[in-house]
Design an enzyme around this catalytic site. Structure first.
Site, mmCIF file in Angstrom:
data_model
loop_
_atom_site.group_PDB
_atom_site.id
_atom_site.type_symbol
_atom_site.label_atom_id
_atom_site.label_comp_id
_atom_site.label_asym_id
_atom_site.label_seq_id
_atom_site.Cartn_x
_atom_site.Cartn_y
_atom_site.Cartn_z
ATOM 1 N N TYR A 473 37.011 -12.734 66.842
ATOM 2 C CA TYR A 473 37.643 -12.277 65.610
ATOM 3 C C TYR A 473 37.915 -13.526 64.765
ATOM 4 O O TYR A 473 39.039 -13.843 64.409
ATOM 5 C CB TYR A 473 38.917 -11.491 65.906
ATOM 6 C CG TYR A 473 38.657 -10.157 66.592
ATOM 7 C CD1 TYR A 473 37.415 -9.531 66.496
ATOM 8 C CD2 TYR A 473 39.656 -9.517 67.326
ATOM 9 C CE1 TYR A 473 37.171 -8.318 67.117
ATOM 10 C CE2 TYR A 473 39.418 -8.298 67.946
ATOM 11 C CZ TYR A 473 38.177 -7.707 67.842
ATOM 12 O OH TYR A 473 37.934 -6.505 68.449
HETATM 13 C C1 LIG Z 1 32.061 -4.011 62.830
HETATM 14 C C2 LIG Z 1 32.399 -4.968 63.938
HETATM 15 C C3 LIG Z 1 32.767 -4.468 65.177
HETATM 16 C C4 LIG Z 1 33.070 -5.323 66.227
HETATM 17 N N1 LIG Z 1 33.451 -4.803 67.430
HETATM 18 C C5 LIG Z 1 33.751 -5.632 68.457
HETATM 19 C C6 LIG Z 1 34.151 -5.124 69.731
HETATM 20 O O1 LIG Z 1 34.220 -3.916 69.951
HETATM 21 N N2 LIG Z 1 34.443 -6.017 70.701
HETATM 22 C C7 LIG Z 1 34.365 -7.364 70.502
HETATM 23 O O2 LIG Z 1 34.608 -8.119 71.446
HETATM 24 N N3 LIG Z 1 34.000 -7.868 69.319
HETATM 25 C C8 LIG Z 1 33.695 -7.038 68.287
HETATM 26 N N4 LIG Z 1 33.333 -7.564 67.084
HETATM 27 C C9 LIG Z 1 33.282 -9.018 66.909
HETATM 28 C C10 LIG Z 1 31.954 -9.566 67.418
HETATM 29 O O3 LIG Z 1 31.990 -9.654 68.817
HETATM 30 C C11 LIG Z 1 31.713 -10.960 66.841
HETATM 31 O O4 LIG Z 1 31.679 -10.917 65.449
HETATM 32 C C12 LIG Z 1 30.427 -11.576 67.406
HETATM 33 O O5 LIG Z 1 30.470 -12.964 67.266
HETATM 34 C C13 LIG Z 1 29.221 -11.016 66.680
HETATM 35 O O6 LIG Z 1 28.030 -11.490 67.207
HETATM 36 P P1 LIG Z 1 26.733 -11.434 66.275
HETATM 37 O O7 LIG Z 1 25.610 -11.994 67.034
HETATM 38 O O8 LIG Z 1 26.610 -10.075 65.698
HETATM 39 O O9 LIG Z 1 27.215 -12.378 65.081
HETATM 40 P P2 LIG Z 1 26.605 -13.656 64.358
HETATM 41 O O10 LIG Z 1 27.317 -13.675 63.050
HETATM 42 O O11 LIG Z 1 25.135 -13.629 64.347
HETATM 43 O O12 LIG Z 1 27.082 -14.857 65.271
HETATM 44 C C14 LIG Z 1 28.446 -15.138 65.532
HETATM 45 C C15 LIG Z 1 28.598 -16.595 65.944
HETATM 46 O O13 LIG Z 1 27.798 -16.865 67.091
HETATM 47 C C16 LIG Z 1 26.783 -17.824 66.779
HETATM 48 N N5 LIG Z 1 25.538 -17.352 67.380
HETATM 49 C C17 LIG Z 1 24.948 -16.158 67.188
HETATM 50 N N6 LIG Z 1 23.838 -16.065 67.902
HETATM 51 C C18 LIG Z 1 23.705 -17.224 68.576
HETATM 52 C C19 LIG Z 1 22.731 -17.726 69.474
HETATM 53 N N7 LIG Z 1 21.675 -16.991 69.823
HETATM 54 N N8 LIG Z 1 22.879 -18.978 69.964
HETATM 55 C C20 LIG Z 1 23.944 -19.721 69.600
HETATM 56 N N9 LIG Z 1 24.901 -19.297 68.765
HETATM 57 C C21 LIG Z 1 24.782 -18.051 68.248
HETATM 58 C C22 LIG Z 1 26.704 -17.833 65.273
HETATM 59 O O14 LIG Z 1 26.173 -19.051 64.771
HETATM 60 C C23 LIG Z 1 28.141 -17.587 64.884
HETATM 61 O O15 LIG Z 1 28.897 -18.780 65.014
HETATM 62 C C24 LIG Z 1 33.012 -6.711 66.027
HETATM 63 C C25 LIG Z 1 32.640 -7.221 64.781
HETATM 64 C C26 LIG Z 1 32.343 -6.361 63.729
HETATM 65 C C27 LIG Z 1 31.976 -6.917 62.397
#
Ligand SMILES: Cc1cc2nc3c(=O)[nH]c(=O)nc-3n(C[C@H](O)[C@H](O)[C@H](O)COP(=O)(O)OP(=O)(O)OC[C@H]3O[C@@H](n4cnc5c(N)ncnc54)[C@H](O)[C@@H]3O)c2cc1C
Ligand SMILES: *[C@@H]1O[C@H](CO)[C@@H](O)[C@H](O)[C@H]1NC(C)=O
Ligand SMILES: *[C@@H]1O[C@H](CO)[C@@H](O)[C@H](O)[C@H]1NC(C)=O
Ligand SMILES: *[C@@H]1O[C@H](CO)[C@@H](O)[C@H](O)[C@H]1NC(C)=O
Ligand SMILES: *[C@@H]1O[C@H](CO)[C@@H](O)[C@H](O)[C@H]1NC(C)=O
Ligand SMILES: *[C@@H]1O[C@H](CO)[C@@H](O)[C@H](O)[C@H]1NC(C)=O
Ligand SMILES: *[C@@H]1O[C@H](CO)[C@@H](O)[C@H](O)[C@H]1NC(C)=O
Ligand SMILES: *[C@@H]1O[C@H](CO)[C@@H](O)[C@H](O)[C@H]1NC(C)=O
Length: 537
Positions: A473
């Site tokens: 978050y």
């Molecule tokens: C609508 C919504 C619902 C959510 N629900 C939950 C929930 O139920 N439980 C929970 O725990 N969290 C929840 N989250 C939060 C979510 O876990 C985080 O936002 C998570 O970081 C998202 O991962 P992403 O790959 O989609 O995001 P991204 O924005 O792609 O990445 C997030 C971070 O990780 C880094 N990153 C991504 N991929 C890699 C990679 N392959 N290697 C190295 N670094 C990387 C990025 O650079 C960035 O710093 C929710 C978020 C949203 C917006």
């Protein structure tokens, strides 16, 4: 004459040098990609420069928060790799030509750090790397980082009705960010976090080497299971243990307004939700509604739950330990575990599980800001009563405050097992969130102000020294690597909040694997260097 000729030679050399330099860093970067040796698939089909007509759509497709849709800090290039060699080339060429990298999997970062940077940068968008192989017999799976949790749940359900995975609620969330930051959902009390079930990983490091658990070193394998991926390299894939789920589970959501004794019910919830049988997870989500009786505004506490069992067992459990809620059979629905995933994601009953494969969500059309807290002792009723008026303010029309209970499996895992330090000792976790639709800075400031005042108000009632927060978050209010520099002392302000005492160990891992601090962002783990040697951010 002699002087003159040497002058001309010198001038020609300078001119040549300048004409050479006229191609910009991003052009040289792209040339470097095209010339990179050992590329398996052609890379030219996955490189989107700013002049490419598909650039905007490729950039915008995974922007999940409208706050970051039109901002001026755009990447020089977006690369959507098809294989590891494209990632390796990007990492090497970006360093060679002075560009930073932001890695994006699902794009759900609350502060947009996977695709926004105030410097020259490129995005490695893993949207094409989303293969999933489920081995139901051995209860394991390999998941590529660009896959979503919805795609993972879907693939698991195609192979087995009694296997699941304890990750988040929202299907389009990417496993790259989600697992590396912890990742929790309705099975956290039974099984812990997504990160607790990672048994192997593939990561490309700053030197372009592809490493797995055996070659990356125990410390790096520890760091990426809760410490975030972005500070350490580019995660390509995870190997995970799947978990058992019953063929029938029970869900319910019941709402109680203040007129229906919500405050008293939350009073009790705070004392029992952590102690329930670990098969029950019951969140309490507070939102503002119109009172059906008076038509006046009121607060409704929505008790959103999953029970890994049958309704016949659930009702007596609730009557015994939480009679104040007044749960009755009619409130409950039995379904398969995968149907409960759809239900929690807000899809109507009977929807095909195919909707889990849809990476687009309407939430991306709204502006959004969130913050988090952890609670050790019940919040007094009087403090809750002081909280409710915040919901009546204009900015709180689409706001929520969500309590998620801990206990169960979370109590059994030590604080240092993974970088995710928030384990036993916590009753529950809070997420504060606010959505809005009005464009512009003024609206943004008003909603920021609302959520910051709520956060300030809650200070006496939540964890202290540090005031803990959840990495996934992401909240830049709690501190950034600012003044253009990353230093350990600055970073420790937010670092201890996210990671507790694990922060220092994360900095040690960072020092070993990326001492020059190439992989960095506003809240990346800094390497241990002296203050004098600070790296420009
Ligand atoms: C609508 C919504 C619902 C959510 N629900 C939950 C929930 O139920 N439980 C929970 O725990 N969290 C929840 N989250 C939060 C979510 O876990 C985080 O936002 C998570 O970081 C998202 O991962 P992403 O790959 O989609 O995001 P991204 O924005 O792609 O990445 C997030 C971070 O990780 C880094 N990153 C991504 N991929 C890699 C990679 N392959 N290697 C190295 N670094 C990387 C990025 O650079 C960035 O710093 C929710 C978020 C949203 C917006
Ligand atoms: C845009 O980039 C993609 C991916 O590299 C490429 O396939 C496409 O031909 C480019 N389009 C234009 C108009 O240059
Ligand atoms: C972004 O810009 C486009 C085009 O200028 C505009 O139509 C759109 O409303 C803007 N979106 C936001 C969120 O400001
Ligand atoms: C609220 O609590 C009071 C006193 O405990 C009780 O009399 C009343 O019936 C409750 N109201 C509701 C809607 O449950
Ligand atoms: C929780 O309930 C299940 C049945 O639903 C039971 O098998 C298990 O032993 C219970 N756990 C505890 C800690 O009581
Ligand atoms: C609540 O009441 C207001 C004012 O009467 C109305 O505009 C709004 O749509 C109502 N909200 C809901 C959720 O019914
Ligand atoms: C509704 O709000 C008005 C104005 O605050 C107040 O006077 C009235 O008593 C409220 N009605 C109920 C039923 O609570
Ligand atoms: C995916 O979801 C979005 C948002 O709910 C919706 O607009 C779109 O039609 C869906 N796409 C498909 C292919 O179902």
């Amino acid at each position: 004459m002699k002087y003159l000729s040497s002058y001309f030679t010198f001038a020609t050399a300078i001119a040549l040098l300048f004409s050479f330099d006229l191609s910009s860093a991003d052009e040289k970067f792209v040339q470097c990609l095209y010339n990179y040796p050992h590329i398996t698939n052609s890379i030219s089909s996955v490189v989107y420069t700013q002049t490419n007509s598909s650039y905007s759509s490729v950039l915008d497709v995974s922007i999940q928060n409208r706050r970051f849709l039109n901002i001026t800090s755009k990447p020089q290039v977006v690369i959507t790799p098809l294989d590891v060699s494209h990632i390796q080339a990007t990492i090497i060429c970006a360093q060679r030509h002075g560009l930073q990298i932001r890695t994006r999997s699902g794009g759900h970062d609350y502060e947009g750090l996977s695709y926004v940077a105030g410097v020259s940068f490129v995005i490695l968008d893993l949207i094409n790397l989303r293969g999933i192989e489920v081995d139901a017999e051995n209860k394991i799976a390999w998941v590529e980082a660009g896959a979503t949790i919805g795609e993972l749940y879907y693939k698991i359900s195609q192979k087995s009705k009694t296997l699941g995975f304890p990750a988040g609620e929202c299907p389009p969330v990417g496993v790259g960010g989600h697992f590396s930051g912890g990742g929790y959902g309705y099975m956290m009390r039974k099984y812990g976090l997504a990160a607790d079930h990672i048994i192997d990983a593939k990561i490309v490091d700053v030197n372009g080497n592809l490493l797995d658990k055996g070659t990356m070193g125990e410390d790096l394998f520890w760091a990426i299971r809760g410490g975030g991926g972005a500070s350490f390299g580019v995660i390509v894939a995870w190997k995970i243990n799947l978990v058992s789920v019953p063929s029938i589970v029970t869900v319910f959501q019941v709402g109680r307004t203040l007129e229906e004794n919500a405050t008293e019910i939350i009073h009790k919830w705070q004392r029992v939700a952590k102690k329930f049988n670990e098969s029950i997870t019951m969140k309490a989500n507070m939102v503002r509604v119109n009172s059906s009786k008076s038509g006046n505004l009121t607060v409704e506490a929505q008790f959103q739950s999953l029970y890994l069992g049958r309704v016949d067992d659930l009702i007596p459990l609730m009557q015994k330990s939480f009679p104040e809620l007044g749960l009755v059979r009619e409130d409950c629905t039995e379904m398969s575990w995968i149907e409960s995933i759809l239900y929690k994601a807000g899809f109507a009953k009977g929807q095909s599980t195919d909707v889990l494969l849809n990476r687009t969500q309407l939430i991306g059309l709204l502006f959004f800001k969130a913050k988090s807290d952890y609670v050790r002792d019940p919040i007094p009723d009087i403090a809750l009563e002081g909280l409710w008026p915040f919901f009546y303010e204009d900015e709180a029309q689409d706001a929520y405050i969500q309590f998620t209970p801990y206990g169960g499996r979370m109590d059994e895992i030590s604080e240092s097992e993974t970088p995710f330090a928030h384990r036993s000792g916590y009753l529950f976790h809070i997420q504060y969130g606010v959505y809005w639709q009005q464009k512009g800075n003024a609206a943004e400031q008003r909603h920021f102000n609302w959520i910051r005042r709520v956060y300030k108000y809650m200070e006496p009632y939540v964890s202290k020294s540090p005031r803990a927060a959840y990495l996934n978050y992401r909240d830049l209010d709690i501190g950034v690597n600012n003044n253009g520099y990353t230093s350990l002392s600055q970073a420790s302000i937010w670092g201890f909040k996210y990671f507790g005492n694990n922060f220092y160990r994360l900095a040690c891992v960072k020092t070993r694997v990326d001492p020059q601090n190439f992989f960095r962002n506003e809240q990346s783990i800094p390497p241990l260097i002296s203050e004098r040697d600070r790296m420009p951010l």
